[in-house]
Design a protein around this motif. Structure first.
Motif, mmCIF file in Angstrom:
data_model
loop_
_atom_site.group_PDB
_atom_site.id
_atom_site.type_symbol
_atom_site.label_atom_id
_atom_site.label_comp_id
_atom_site.label_asym_id
_atom_site.label_seq_id
_atom_site.Cartn_x
_atom_site.Cartn_y
_atom_site.Cartn_z
ATOM 1 N N SER A 1 0.983 -1.123 0.017
ATOM 2 C CA SER A 1 -0.391 -0.502 0.277
ATOM 3 C C SER A 1 0.888 1.485 -0.288
ATOM 4 C CB SER A 1 -0.783 0.008 1.289
ATOM 5 O OG SER A 1 -1.645 -1.271 1.448
ATOM 6 N N GLU A 2 1.816 1.330 1.145
ATOM 7 C CA GLU A 2 2.777 2.290 0.878
ATOM 8 C C GLU A 2 3.474 2.810 -0.711
ATOM 9 O OE1 GLU A 2 6.686 4.326 3.006
ATOM 10 O OE2 GLU A 2 5.970 2.344 4.018
ATOM 11 N N ALA A 3 4.189 1.849 -1.405
ATOM 12 C CA ALA A 3 4.259 1.372 -2.649
ATOM 13 C C ALA A 3 3.567 1.656 -3.622
ATOM 14 C CB ALA A 3 5.047 0.442 -2.682
ATOM 15 N N ALA A 4 2.403 1.446 -3.119
ATOM 16 C CA ALA A 4 0.846 2.359 -4.630
ATOM 17 C C ALA A 4 1.133 3.665 -3.755
ATOM 18 C CB ALA A 4 0.289 1.476 -4.065
ATOM 19 N N GLY A 5 1.634 4.395 -3.155
ATOM 20 C CA GLY A 5 1.287 5.708 -2.325
ATOM 21 C C GLY A 5 -0.488 5.842 -1.921
ATOM 22 N N LEU A 6 -0.915 4.644 -1.453
ATOM 23 C CA LEU A 6 -2.559 3.874 -0.969
ATOM 24 C C LEU A 6 -2.764 3.341 0.057
ATOM 25 C CD1 LEU A 6 -4.137 2.709 -4.392
ATOM 26 C CD2 LEU A 6 -3.566 5.142 -3.712
ATOM 27 N N SER A 7 -3.649 3.415 0.860
ATOM 28 C CA SER A 7 -3.807 3.108 2.221
ATOM 29 C C SER A 7 -4.495 1.709 2.242
ATOM 30 C CB SER A 7 -5.254 3.651 2.720
ATOM 31 O OG SER A 7 -5.999 3.501 2.139
ATOM 32 N N THR A 8 -3.960 0.901 3.546
ATOM 33 C CA THR A 8 -5.124 -0.645 3.539
ATOM 34 C C THR A 8 -5.816 -0.319 3.122
ATOM 35 O OG1 THR A 8 -3.974 -0.207 5.725
ATOM 36 C CG2 THR A 8 -2.654 -0.802 5.312
ATOM 37 N N ARG A 9 -6.558 0.210 4.011
ATOM 38 C CA ARG A 9 -8.459 0.858 3.491
ATOM 39 C C ARG A 9 -8.371 0.431 2.221
ATOM 40 N NH1 ARG A 9 -13.243 1.325 5.445
ATOM 41 N NH2 ARG A 9 -14.657 2.576 4.251
ATOM 42 N N GLN A 10 -7.528 0.756 1.326
ATOM 43 C CA GLN A 10 -8.083 1.234 0.026
ATOM 44 C C GLN A 10 -7.776 -0.267 -1.000
ATOM 45 O OE1 GLN A 10 -6.018 4.904 -0.724
ATOM 46 N NE2 GLN A 10 -7.585 5.694 -1.896
ATOM 47 N N PHE A 11 -6.530 -0.917 0.056
ATOM 48 C CA PHE A 11 -6.152 -1.909 -0.407
ATOM 49 C C PHE A 11 -7.257 -3.461 -0.529
ATOM 50 C CE2 PHE A 11 -4.986 -6.469 0.172
ATOM 51 C CZ PHE A 11 -3.987 -7.030 -0.633
ATOM 52 N N TYR A 12 -8.212 -3.104 0.468
ATOM 53 C CA TYR A 12 -9.097 -3.892 0.818
ATOM 54 C C TYR A 12 -10.805 -3.755 0.486
ATOM 55 C CZ TYR A 12 -6.001 -6.254 4.299
ATOM 56 O OH TYR A 12 -5.092 -7.747 5.163
ATOM 57 N N GLU A 13 -10.089 -2.440 -0.212
ATOM 58 C CA GLU A 13 -11.599 -2.141 -1.285
ATOM 59 C C GLU A 13 -11.475 -2.522 -2.159
ATOM 60 O OE1 GLU A 13 -12.651 2.518 0.406
ATOM 61 O OE2 GLU A 13 -11.834 1.947 -1.393
ATOM 62 N N GLU A 14 -9.766 -3.307 -2.950
ATOM 63 C CA GLU A 14 -9.623 -4.031 -4.205
ATOM 64 C C GLU A 14 -9.419 -5.418 -3.933
ATOM 65 O OE1 GLU A 14 -10.463 -2.316 -6.252
ATOM 66 O OE2 GLU A 14 -10.485 -0.081 -5.746
ATOM 67 N N PHE A 15 -8.528 -5.789 -3.128
ATOM 68 C CA PHE A 15 -8.306 -7.374 -2.961
ATOM 69 C C PHE A 15 -8.855 -7.705 -1.035
ATOM 70 C CE2 PHE A 15 -5.443 -5.025 -6.080
ATOM 71 C CZ PHE A 15 -5.400 -6.241 -6.943
ATOM 72 N N ARG A 16 -9.042 -8.888 -1.156
ATOM 73 C CA ARG A 16 -9.266 -9.512 -0.243
ATOM 74 C C ARG A 16 -7.653 -9.871 0.680
ATOM 75 N NH1 ARG A 16 -13.147 -11.288 -3.080
ATOM 76 N NH2 ARG A 16 -15.620 -11.018 -2.008
ATOM 77 N N THR A 17 -6.295 -10.616 -0.121
ATOM 78 C CA THR A 17 -5.495 -11.070 0.170
ATOM 79 C C THR A 17 -4.490 -10.320 -1.005
ATOM 80 O OG1 THR A 17 -5.326 -12.965 -0.543
ATOM 81 C CG2 THR A 17 -6.412 -12.743 1.382
ATOM 82 N N LEU A 18 -3.360 -10.664 -0.506
ATOM 83 C CA LEU A 18 -1.514 -10.523 -1.595
ATOM 84 C C LEU A 18 -1.655 -11.287 -2.387
ATOM 85 C CD1 LEU A 18 0.667 -9.448 1.477
ATOM 86 C CD2 LEU A 18 -0.008 -8.269 -0.391
ATOM 87 N N GLU A 19 -2.132 -12.755 -2.112
ATOM 88 C CA GLU A 19 -2.460 -14.051 -3.737
ATOM 89 C C GLU A 19 -3.348 -12.622 -4.143
ATOM 90 O OE1 GLU A 19 -3.545 -17.828 -3.384
ATOM 91 O OE2 GLU A 19 -2.439 -18.224 -1.632
ATOM 92 N N ASP A 20 -4.360 -12.424 -4.007
ATOM 93 C CA ASP A 20 -5.531 -11.597 -4.965
ATOM 94 C C ASP A 20 -4.148 -11.183 -5.788
ATOM 95 O OD1 ASP A 20 -7.679 -13.731 -4.036
ATOM 96 O OD2 ASP A 20 -8.480 -12.020 -2.971
ATOM 97 N N VAL A 21 -3.461 -10.119 -5.466
ATOM 98 C CA VAL A 21 -2.521 -9.112 -6.796
ATOM 99 C C VAL A 21 -2.105 -9.994 -6.866
ATOM 100 C CG1 VAL A 21 -1.588 -6.962 -6.119
ATOM 101 C CG2 VAL A 21 -3.378 -7.891 -3.699
#
Length: 219
Positions: free
Chosen positions: A51-71
């Motif tokens: 999330s930090e590398a993307a310049g986004l928040s962890t909350r925004q991560f979980y809006e898009e994906f469930r897990t890192l495996e999904d990414v």
């Protein structure tokens, strides 16, 4: 986590929710290509670091994906889509060329795309391996799609009298292993050859499969 957080709706900053979602997803995948495909790798990356590398928040991560495996799953498919698009374009552009020239054009386009970024090689041939049964199924399904691509091209060549008419599925599956192994080793610096030389070797192998010794078809 049971599931993704609810997506925001409505227009904000002149962009729709769908446009904002697509932008976030793109940024997460770009960050994943860097972290999974270079350092520290998929297994050592955290949601917070991505999330930090993307310049986004962890909350925004979980809006898009469930897990890192999904990414990783999404990134693996994207890298393969880029390579497939390059191969299909080369096939269309080389449609009227003789078989050897056609095969060379297709594999040159594929190899150039896959090796244009070492991180793509690592995602496709290294990071995806052994993560989970789900990703192994995806990897094999995507490989089967490449087998279908080769079988279709071989069938078209056979219909033109350029190749022996037969079922190429087993041969194509074996050949895909050669393609993946050679390009991975070339990218890692373990093969003392230019990329063109690697492509030429793959084309020679493919032509040997399509035109076996003793076949009496067209030259």
């Amino acid at each position: 986590m049971a599931g993704r957080l609810k997506q925001p709706t409505g227009r904000y900053g002149g962009r729709t929710a769908e446009e904002r979602q697509a932008e976030r997803r793109r940024r997460f995948l770009e960050a994943a290509l860097q972290l999974f495909g270079d350092s520290p790798g998929f297994r050592s990356t955290t949601v917070a670091a991505l999330s930090e590398a993307a310049g986004l928040s962890t909350r925004q991560f979980y809006e898009e994906f469930r897990t890192l495996e999904d990414v990783l799953a999404a990134l693996h498919l994207q890298v393969n889509d880029w390579a497939e698009e390059a191969a299909l374009k080369a096939l269309a552009d080389a449609e009227e060329l003789p078989l050897a020239e056609r095969a060379t054009a297709i594999f040159r386009a594929y190899a150039a795309n896959v090796t244009s970024d070492p991180r793509r090689i690592r995602i496709t041939f290294v990071e995806i391996i052994g993560v989970s049964p789900r990703l192994e199924e995806q990897r094999l399904a995507r490989r089967a799609r490449w087998v279908d691509f080769i079988c279709a091209a071989a069938a078209a060549a056979a219909a033109r009298g350029e190749a022996a008419p037969r079922d190429y599925r087993i041969a194509a599956t074996a050949f895909i292993g050669s393609v993946n192994g050679l390009l991975h080793d070339w990218s890692a610096g373990w093969v003392d050859a230019t990329l063109d030389e690697a492509v030429e070797e793959l084309v020679r192998q493919l032509l040997g499969i399509l035109r076996p010794a003793g076949w009496g078809g067209a030259g």
